[in-house]
Design a protein around this motif. Structure first.
Motif, PDB file in Angstrom:
ATOM      1  N   UNK A  52       5.004   8.783 -14.372  1.00 51.66           N
ATOM      2  CA  UNK A  52       5.694   9.388 -15.078  1.00 51.66           C
ATOM      3  C   UNK A  52       5.710   8.826 -16.730  1.00 51.66           C
ATOM      4  N   UNK A  53       5.245   7.811 -16.811  1.00 53.42           N
ATOM      5  CA  UNK A  53       5.327   7.106 -18.177  1.00 53.42           C
ATOM      6  C   UNK A  53       4.045   7.241 -18.816  1.00 53.42           C
ATOM      7  N   UNK A  54       2.992   7.323 -18.101  1.00 56.10           N
ATOM      8  CA  UNK A  54       1.646   7.187 -18.803  1.00 56.10           C
ATOM      9  C   UNK A  54       1.120   8.454 -18.110  1.00 56.10           C
ATOM     10  N   UNK A  55      -0.333   8.595 -18.922  1.00 56.76           N
ATOM     11  CA  UNK A  55      -1.116   9.747 -18.315  1.00 56.76           C
ATOM     12  C   UNK A  55      -2.254   9.273 -17.502  1.00 56.76           C
ATOM     13  N   UNK A  56      -2.344   7.660 -17.374  1.00 55.61           N
ATOM     14  CA  UNK A  56      -3.352   7.453 -16.740  1.00 55.61           C
ATOM     15  C   UNK A  56      -3.047   6.405 -15.634  1.00 55.61           C
ATOM     16  N   UNK A  57      -2.748   6.842 -14.267  1.00 57.00           N
ATOM     17  CA  UNK A  57      -2.495   6.050 -13.457  1.00 57.00           C
ATOM     18  C   UNK A  57      -3.798   5.517 -12.725  1.00 57.00           C
ATOM     19  N   UNK A  58      -3.951   3.999 -12.984  1.00 54.43           N
ATOM     20  CA  UNK A  58      -5.180   3.611 -12.380  1.00 54.43           C
ATOM     21  C   UNK A  58      -5.077   2.772 -10.746  1.00 54.43           C
ATOM     22  N   UNK A  59      -3.564   2.598 -10.582  1.00 55.33           N
ATOM     23  CA  UNK A  59      -3.334   2.066  -9.066  1.00 55.33           C
ATOM     24  C   UNK A  59      -2.693   3.000  -8.267  1.00 55.33           C
ATOM     25  N   UNK A  60      -2.829   2.756  -7.071  1.00 56.09           N
ATOM     26  CA  UNK A  60      -1.924   3.623  -6.063  1.00 56.09           C
ATOM     27  C   UNK A  60      -1.921   2.978  -4.719  1.00 56.09           C
ATOM     28  N   UNK A  61      -1.315   3.603  -3.802  1.00 49.50           N
ATOM     29  CA  UNK A  61      -1.469   3.195  -2.286  1.00 49.50           C
ATOM     30  C   UNK A  61      -2.725   3.232  -1.606  1.00 49.50           C
ATOM     31  N   UNK A  62      -3.146   2.334  -0.984  1.00 48.72           N
ATOM     32  CA  UNK A  62      -4.292   2.481  -0.238  1.00 48.72           C
ATOM     33  C   UNK A  62      -3.989   2.024   1.314  1.00 48.72           C
ATOM     34  N   UNK A  63      -4.555   2.869   2.197  1.00 51.70           N
ATOM     35  CA  UNK A  63      -4.370   2.394   3.571  1.00 51.70           C
ATOM     36  C   UNK A  63      -2.845   2.984   4.127  1.00 51.70           C
ATOM     37  N   UNK A  64      -2.644   2.549   5.251  1.00 53.74           N
ATOM     38  CA  UNK A  64      -1.687   3.188   5.862  1.00 53.74           C
ATOM     39  C   UNK A  64      -0.927   2.213   6.648  1.00 53.74           C
ATOM     40  N   UNK A  65       0.340   2.413   6.956  1.00 56.49           N
ATOM     41  CA  UNK A  65       1.375   1.573   7.766  1.00 56.49           C
ATOM     42  C   UNK A  65       1.516   0.225   7.181  1.00 56.49           C
ATOM     43  N   UNK A  66       1.334  -0.641   8.082  1.00 55.76           N
ATOM     44  CA  UNK A  66       1.712  -2.161   7.666  1.00 55.76           C
ATOM     45  C   UNK A  66       0.377  -2.758   6.872  1.00 55.76           C
ATOM     46  N   UNK A  67      -0.629  -2.006   6.764  1.00 52.32           N
ATOM     47  CA  UNK A  67      -1.489  -2.539   5.999  1.00 52.32           C
ATOM     48  C   UNK A  67      -1.836  -1.763   4.537  1.00 52.32           C
ATOM     49  N   UNK A  68      -0.900  -0.894   4.340  1.00 52.11           N
ATOM     50  CA  UNK A  68      -0.678  -0.337   3.151  1.00 52.11           C
ATOM     51  C   UNK A  68      -0.732  -1.326   1.958  1.00 52.11           C
ATOM     52  N   UNK A  69      -1.320  -1.024   0.905  1.00 55.29           N
ATOM     53  CA  UNK A  69      -1.315  -1.869  -0.341  1.00 55.29           C
ATOM     54  C   UNK A  69      -1.459  -1.159  -1.361  1.00 55.29           C
ATOM     55  N   UNK A  70      -0.932  -1.848  -2.713  1.00 55.93           N
ATOM     56  CA  UNK A  70      -1.150  -1.403  -3.962  1.00 55.93           C
ATOM     57  C   UNK A  70      -2.466  -1.894  -4.560  1.00 55.93           C
ATOM     58  N   UNK A  71      -3.282  -0.855  -4.993  1.00 52.71           N
ATOM     59  CA  UNK A  71      -4.554  -1.245  -5.410  1.00 52.71           C
ATOM     60  C   UNK A  71      -5.042  -0.290  -6.210  1.00 52.71           C
ATOM     61  N   UNK A  72      -6.058  -0.821  -6.976  1.00 58.16           N
ATOM     62  CA  UNK A  72      -6.843  -0.104  -7.964  1.00 58.16           C
ATOM     63  C   UNK A  72      -8.280   0.604  -7.081  1.00 58.16           C
ATOM     64  N   UNK A  73      -8.349  -0.051  -5.960  1.00 54.23           N
ATOM     65  CA  UNK A  73      -9.531   0.412  -5.267  1.00 54.23           C
ATOM     66  C   UNK A  73     -10.797   0.004  -5.906  1.00 54.23           C
ATOM     67  N   UNK A  74     -11.163  -0.036  -7.058  1.00 52.17           N
ATOM     68  CA  UNK A  74     -12.400  -0.427  -7.345  1.00 52.17           C
ATOM     69  C   UNK A  74     -12.212  -1.515  -8.543  1.00 52.17           C
ATOM     70  N   UNK A  75     -11.139  -2.353  -8.217  1.00 55.04           N
ATOM     71  CA  UNK A  75     -11.008  -3.572  -9.059  1.00 55.04           C
ATOM     72  C   UNK A  75     -10.912  -3.277 -10.679  1.00 55.04           C
ATOM     73  N   UNK A  76     -10.165  -2.192 -10.845  1.00 55.35           N
ATOM     74  CA  UNK A  76     -10.096  -1.830 -12.396  1.00 55.35           C
ATOM     75  C   UNK A  76      -9.083  -2.498 -12.948  1.00 55.35           C
ATOM     76  N   UNK A  77      -9.165  -2.798 -14.184  1.00 55.60           N
ATOM     77  CA  UNK A  77      -7.961  -3.498 -14.954  1.00 55.60           C
ATOM     78  C   UNK A  77      -6.969  -2.389 -15.095  1.00 55.60           C
ATOM     79  N   UNK A  78      -5.711  -2.658 -14.940  1.00 54.25           N
ATOM     80  CA  UNK A  78      -4.625  -1.488 -15.596  1.00 54.25           C
ATOM     81  C   UNK A  78      -4.355  -1.559 -16.685  1.00 54.25           C
ATOM     82  N   UNK A  79      -5.134  -0.421 -17.627  1.00 54.77           N
ATOM     83  CA  UNK A  79      -5.084  -0.598 -18.880  1.00 54.77           C
ATOM     84  C   UNK A  79      -4.433   0.582 -19.661  1.00 54.77           C
ATOM     85  N   UNK A  80      -3.137   0.327 -20.126  1.00 51.68           N
ATOM     86  CA  UNK A  80      -2.331   1.452 -20.728  1.00 51.68           C
ATOM     87  C   UNK A  80      -1.277   0.814 -21.568  1.00 51.68           C
TER      88      UNK A  80
END
Lengths: 361, 448
Positions: free
Chosen positions: A173-201
């Protein structure tokens, strides 16, 4: 106002605008009536409903339909109705559910507060202090994640994450480029950029402020100091990208950390940009307005900074909340010798030591 | 009496010609002459209840649908049948795809949905092809597309495959997934009837529910409502599995007793190898398990029947639920602890991770059950399990939390001594099961 509707929370009646959530109504009353929140953030659209710490009992649905709601409801996502009666801390069911949720949240939390930069301003600490039990019933190995580097300014500790989704909403909502999100499901869900990107904004640093725990912390402040040894002051500067209104965490003349200003519910008042947060760490760059009033959270207020925990509404509350004394954060001076109010941390040279507090004067 | 599977045995019924020859698409012809409101009224009169598990009256659900001017409405068919033990929808879609298409056309007309979606479970890899062929056949014969049978009503049916998540069977998670997002349940309200797919009014119904609309229109809602017992009207598909001589999909009348369903030759044909019945989950893995004595007779001593009311007689203390109709039977050799562990593992794996009680609690329950099953349990663990399930149930966003809590609660409620035996006889528990004759009744004799 004629259009306002009445809602009663813990025997306190208040007029609110239609469409207000139970949580917002409770916050208008203030004090201990307001349910704790770990995922709801009034400034982020769509947040809330996930952590379940703000569950309340609706003992009367509305004036028209007085039936109670069968289940506890998430107060952050339930709108008030005219004549609704809500029980928050007067309901044993709610207290029990809250204890349960606190236990669930702490289940896989590493409890590494002694080395965590969030310690002292951590909402999970506050929650467990109020609703947690002294020891855990969980006897298994805690869940751990592989460390992931998400850039030069932000440190991700996935093990501490409680999956509030706030940082995802912020980036959305603050930026136009979201580079991270939730990966996986359940108790192994995690915040990640998936491809080890740097959060850059330019505004991505705000995810640090919205994070209720120490999962996202400031790398420029990492292991530099404990928050309760630093003195928060409100300051501003001319910033071309953001409002420039920030809070400096200082010790002596040195600026250790810059964050956005937060209100009494721990929510950011105005978002600040990365330049202000990470790169402007010289006191000369800022115009200091004065010391911050720390009025709700944690140990920071236990120093010599104005302790505003018991606000004027407190005595009223004690009368109305039947048999349940609201728990105030304890006064550290009666418990410990450190942090004597007459000793100014900023005047101590180097790291604070118990000798500094034990010397008379 | 069979309403849905009446023609299932006919060769080539999967294809349009045979289906049409045996009275297919009659209900569409009839429905297009009625007004949409009349169809909703017929469904209301029929007393049809949702066959997906919750048993919510379908007519009432349809009448909740908001109808703002100029906003398209959608009907979504929930074919994400992932409940362990349930496979009735698969049978229906595989052998009678046109029945579902017919039901979808009628329902779409009733609800005013011009774009109707079938969200199908990813693991049913071969069924979307069958459905798409059926849709193409229907379209070629003028039952779908623009101006169906010159009625002025347009309808398209799209088949969308899921990615294989159990949680996407929850209606709001299904809608999220259909929109191309992560399949997390939404927080209600707003309900899908107000803001569902793409924030438009949406009705989500189970495959069997929509198929049942066909006989309702054909015979009239009132006639349909006369079948069955009390508020359980019509017929129900049961998918029976476990220790049975004849597992499979059966269409049953609601006045059938549980005993007859398990033991009569017309249905499941009894327990194989001369074993005795120990326990049964009558409605898919989420509903409480019942031991034999409570399964065959309810708390009042009356024979339990296969319908919504009779199975849930006595609440969860002595009853269970009809659920989705996944009838899982355990004979005397089966271990309830291991069985419960297996279910807990499933719910742990399938939790979406959105809300804390379910995300953390399901994994915790699984770990404790694993300890008990593998001889590392302690007596306190049973009470701890009870406490965990109590704090999950009702405190989550969607019913998956309840579904994870109920099987554990029921297993402890009815089979606590088996858990204790597992803990006390850790070594023996690894090699053989407790129970045996303890819960099993003598072999019942069926006169039918």
């Amino acid at each position: 106002m004629a259009d306002n509707i009445k809602v009663t929370i813990d025997n306190i009646t208040i007029d609110v605008a239609p469409g207000t959530t139970i949580l917002e109504a409770a916050r208008q009353i203030g004090g201990e009536v307001a349910p704790p929140t770990m995922c709801y953030y009034s400034k982020l659209k769509g947040s809330g409903g996930k952590c379940r710490t703000c569950l309340v009992e609706v003992s009367k649905g509305s004036e028209k339909d007085p039936r109670p709601m069968p289940k506890l409801v998430a107060s952050c996502r339930t709108g008030v109705m005219d004549g609704m009666e809500v029980k928050s801390m007067t309901s044993d069911k709610v207290i029990d559910a809250r204890k349960g949720v606190t236990e669930f949240l702490l289940l896989n939390h590493p409890l590494d507060c002694p080395v965590c930069d969030q310690a002292g301003e951590c909402h999970l600490q506050d929650l467990s202090y109020e609703n947690g039990s002294a020891d855990t019933r969980f006897e298994f190995e805690r869940r751990t994640f592989e460390p992931e580097d998400i850039g030069p300014n932000i440190q991700l500790h996935m093990n501490r994450c409680i999956m509030c989704f706030r940082c995802v909403f912020t980036a959305d909502q603050l930026t136009n480029t979201r580079e991270h999100g939730i990966l996986d499901r359940g108790d192994h869900a995690r915040i990640s950029t998936c491809i080890s990107k740097a959060l850059d904004n330019e505004f991505i640093g705000n995810v640090i402020d919205v994070c209720p725990v120490g999962a996202l912390t400031d790398k420029t402040f990492r292991f530099k100091n404990r928050v309760w040894f630093t003195k928060p002051v409100d300051a501003h500067r001319d910033c071309p990208t953001c409002s420039g209104k920030a809070r400096l965490w200082m010790r002596g003349e040195e600026v250790f950390r810059v964050t956005a200003r937060k209100d009494e519910w721990g929510e950011v008042e105005e978002w600040i940009c990365n330049t202000c947060r990470f790169e402007t760490k010289d006191a000369k760059d800022w115009v200091v307005e004065g010391p911050t009033k720390v009025n709700r959270h944690s140990v920071i207020s236990q120093g010599h900074y104005a302790g505003k925990v018991g606000t004027a509404k407190q005595p009223v509350l004690i009368d109305k909340v039947i048999g349940k004394q609201p728990k105030l954060t304890f006064d550290i001076h009666s418990e410990s010798e450190v942090n004597k109010p007459n000793i100014h941390l900023s005047q101590i040279e180097g790291p604070a030591h118990s000798d500094d507090f034990n010397t008379p004067g | 009496m069979k309403l849905l599977l009446e023609n299932a045995h006919i060769e080539g019924i999967r294809y349009y010609e045979a289906y049409r020859k045996h009275g297919g698409y009659r209900s569409v012809e009839k429905a297009l002459k009625m007004t949409p409101d009349e169809i909703v009224e017929e469904v209301k009169k029929s007393g049809l209840r949702g066959r997906g598990g919750a048993g919510f009256p379908t007519g009432m659900k349809w009448s909740f649908l908001a109808k703002p001017e100029g906003v398209p409405r959608h009907l979504v068919c929930n074919a994400d049948e992932s409940e362990p033990g349930t496979f009735k929808d698969r049978y229906l879609m595989e052998f009678l795809p046109h029945l579902l298409i017919e039901g979808l056309i009628v329902s779409s007309f009733a609800l005013g949905s011009n774009a109707t979606y079938i969200y199908i479970r990813g693991e049913y890899a071969w069924i979307p092809d069958i459905l798409e062929q059926a849709i193409a056949e229907a379209k070629n014969n003028g039952w779908l597309g623009k101006n169906i049978q010159n009625s002025g009503f347009d309808c398209e049916i799209y088949v969308q495959r899921g990615g294989g998540a159990y949680i996407c069977g929850e209606e709001t998670a299904l809608i999220e997934s259909l929109e191309g997002k992560r399949g997390n349940p939404r927080i209600k309200p707003p309900f899908p009837a107000i803001a569902g797919l793409w924030m438009r009014p949406t009705v989500v119904n189970n495959v069997e529910t929509l198929a049942a609309v066909v006989p309702i229109i054909n015979m009239g809602g009132e006639e349909y409502g006369k079948l069955g017992v009390g508020r359980s009207t019509g017929t129900k598909l049961m998918s029976a599995c476990g220790n049975l001589n004849k597992p499979g999909v059966y269409e049953i009348p609601f006045d059938l007793t549980v005993e007859e369903f398990i033991f009569s030759d017309e249905y499941c044909g009894g327990i194989p190898n001369g074993k005795r019945l120990k326990a049964c989950i009558p409605g898919g893995s989420s509903v409480p398990i019942l031991p034999t004595n409570l399964l065959l007779k309810d708390s009042k001593g009356e024979a339990r029947q296969m319908n919504y009311e009779s199975l849930s007689e006595g609440g969860f203390a002595t009853g269970t639920m009809l659920g989705s109709g996944g009838f899982i039977v355990l004979d005397e050799d089966q271990c309830v602890v291991r069985h419960t562990m297996s279910l807990a593992r499933f719910y742990n794996h399938e939790s979406c991770g959105q809300c804390s009680p379910c995300r953390e609690g399901t994994g915790w329950m699984y770990k404790i059950l694993k300890n008990i099953e593998y001889g590392k349990g302690r007596k306190e663990d049973i009470d701890l399990l009870w406490d965990i399930q109590r704090r999950i149930e009702g405190n989550t966003i969607c019913p998956l939390g309840d579904a994870a809590a109920w099987p554990v609660a029921a297993a402890i409620r009815h089979f606590r001594d088996e858990f204790e035996w597992h803990i006390d006889h850790a070594e023996e528990a690894q090699t053989r099961n407790f129970g045996l004759a303890h819960y099993a009744d003598p072999l019942p004799v069926v006169t039918a």
